[in-house]
Design an enzyme around this catalytic site. Structure first.
Site, short mmCIF file in Angstrom:
data_model
loop_
_atom_site.label_atom_id
_atom_site.label_comp_id
_atom_site.label_asym_id
_atom_site.label_seq_id
_atom_site.Cartn_x
_atom_site.Cartn_y
_atom_site.Cartn_z
N SER A 99 111.88 40.48 141.10
CA SER A 99 113.02 41.37 141.21
C SER A 99 114.03 40.82 142.22
O SER A 99 114.51 39.71 142.07
CB SER A 99 112.53 42.77 141.59
OG SER A 99 113.52 43.73 141.32
N ASP A 213 111.63 44.24 134.54
CA ASP A 213 111.25 44.03 135.94
C ASP A 213 109.79 43.64 136.14
O ASP A 213 108.87 44.34 135.68
CB ASP A 213 111.54 45.31 136.73
CG ASP A 213 111.73 45.04 138.20
OD1 ASP A 213 110.94 44.29 138.77
OD2 ASP A 213 112.69 45.59 138.78
#
Length: 377
Positions: A99, A213
């Site tokens: 991320s 993600d």
């Protein structure tokens, strides 16, 4: 230990008295020396070889990896961690990020950490809002097109093979939930896939797979660092300091007041049906990141908080199964997940957190030269 015997002096001619004395002296000297100081026929002593091997071990340092964890705006503290490590003479060889950790890690691996620091320090609340492009695609609230352009500008079409250091990101495959390690291809696309939070950003399609993600499966990618060849791993945890375990941290999204004061402008006359229904960009952002009159969080805040809670539980489990050599815990309880405009504070927090463990890094992670300097590869 073998002994070297001198010749019998009675058997030698009288004219060789001085030679016999010199030979006897050399023999006595050899007999007093340890076996590792004897020289072989090639003239290379075992003690010299042992000393050279020992010097090589001392001079060599282990391959250092750094795992940069997820944490939205709190990820700017990764910049501080890397800056402080470099200031201490410690230069990671392997970088793995998830991320926001992929964003900063990619910049470091590309030699663009200073540029990333400048970008982060230049963010204000208004600038953060300007990067949010509301999406009506049906798969996310934000399109992410403006952020994509920023990434492509910074990385200029770089591939993983172009980077100065080994680098990889973590993403999650939609449907299967598989943990995907991105190590080849376009760096900007891999970073986008790693931070594509479900529902907030649109997923990214790479090699026929839809990815989002990586924090859902591996928020702090220690395992990926080791797979890339790291012999010692420094991990950076942004989810929460261990000091605050079993407590509830107030994590207000401080971007909400900025939405109320920022002049978003009136939608054009020919605005889309979605804009007419929901009130344009301003209305959508308020519904996404704001709160109702009764204090209930907007859907965006609720999703972020739920994601953060799950990420915290997953991080603890993964770190327990594969602990790093050194864990940097940044104390970020007072920083909101959307506080991208507080980069100066976050960088300072990252540097301070690194200084707290730099002794452990020097002792347990690195093998420094006799002078103590740890040079970049």
């Amino acid at each position: 230990m073998f002994m070297v015997k001198a010749k019998n002096p009675l058997a030698a001619p009288p004219s060789h008295d001085r030679s016999r004395q010199d030979a006897h002296a050399r023999t006595e000297q050899l007999n007093k020396m340890g076996p590792f100081h004897r020289k072989n026929v090639n003239g290379a002593g075992a003690n010299e070889r042992a000393a050279a091997a020992a010097a090589a071990v001392v001079a060599r340092r282990r391959i250092i990896g750094i795992a940069l964890g997820a944490g939205a705006a709190r990820g700017w503290s990764h910049i501080g961690v890397l800056l402080e490590l470099n200031a201490q003479g410690i230069y990671p060889d392997v970088v793995a990020g998830t991320s926001i950790g992929a964003v900063v890690g990619g910049a470091y691996a590309a030699g663009k950490l200073k540029e990333m620091e400048t970008f982060a320090l230049g963010l204000t609340k208004k600038r953060v809002i300007s990067l949010m492009d509301v999406s009506f695609s049906g798969v996310s609230f934000l399109g992410g097109e403006r952020l994509r352009r920023e990434l492509e500008y910074e990385f200029s079409g770089l591939s993983f093979e172009d980077l100065d250091k080994k680098f990889a990101t973590v993403a999650t495959e939609i449907g299967s939930g598989h943990e995907i390690w991105l190590t080849k291809g376009n760096v900007a696309d891999a970073i986008r896939a790693s931070y594509a939070m479900p529902g907030i950003f649109e997923p990214v399609k790479i090699n026929g797979r839809w990815l989002f993600d990586g924090a859902l499966v591996n928020p702090i990618p220690v395992t990926l660092c080791r797979a890339l060849g790291a012999e010692a791993v420094i991990a950076v945890n942004l989810v929460g300091d261990t000091t605050f375990r079993a407590t509830i941290i107030d994590d207000r999204v401080s971007i909400e007041p900025a939405i109320e004061t920022y002049d978003l402008g009136e939608p054009p006359a020919g605005r889309t049906l979605g804009a007419r229904i929901f009130g344009g960009m301003g209305g959508n952002l308020r519904r996404l990141f704001g709160k109702r009159e009764d204090g209930a969080p907007g859907i965006g805040i609720a999703m972020m908080d739920a994601f953060n809670i799950a990420q915290g539980r997953i991080s603890r489990s993964r770190l327990a199964g594969d602990p790093p050599d050194v864990l940097v815990n940044a104390r970020l309880g007072t920083i909101g997940l959307f506080d991208f405009h507080r980069a100066d504070e976050l960088i300072a927090i990252g540097r301070e957190a690194t200084r707290r463990v730099v002794h452990d890094i020097a002792k347990d992670v690195t093998m420094s030269s006799p002078e103590g300097a740890i040079s970049p590869r």
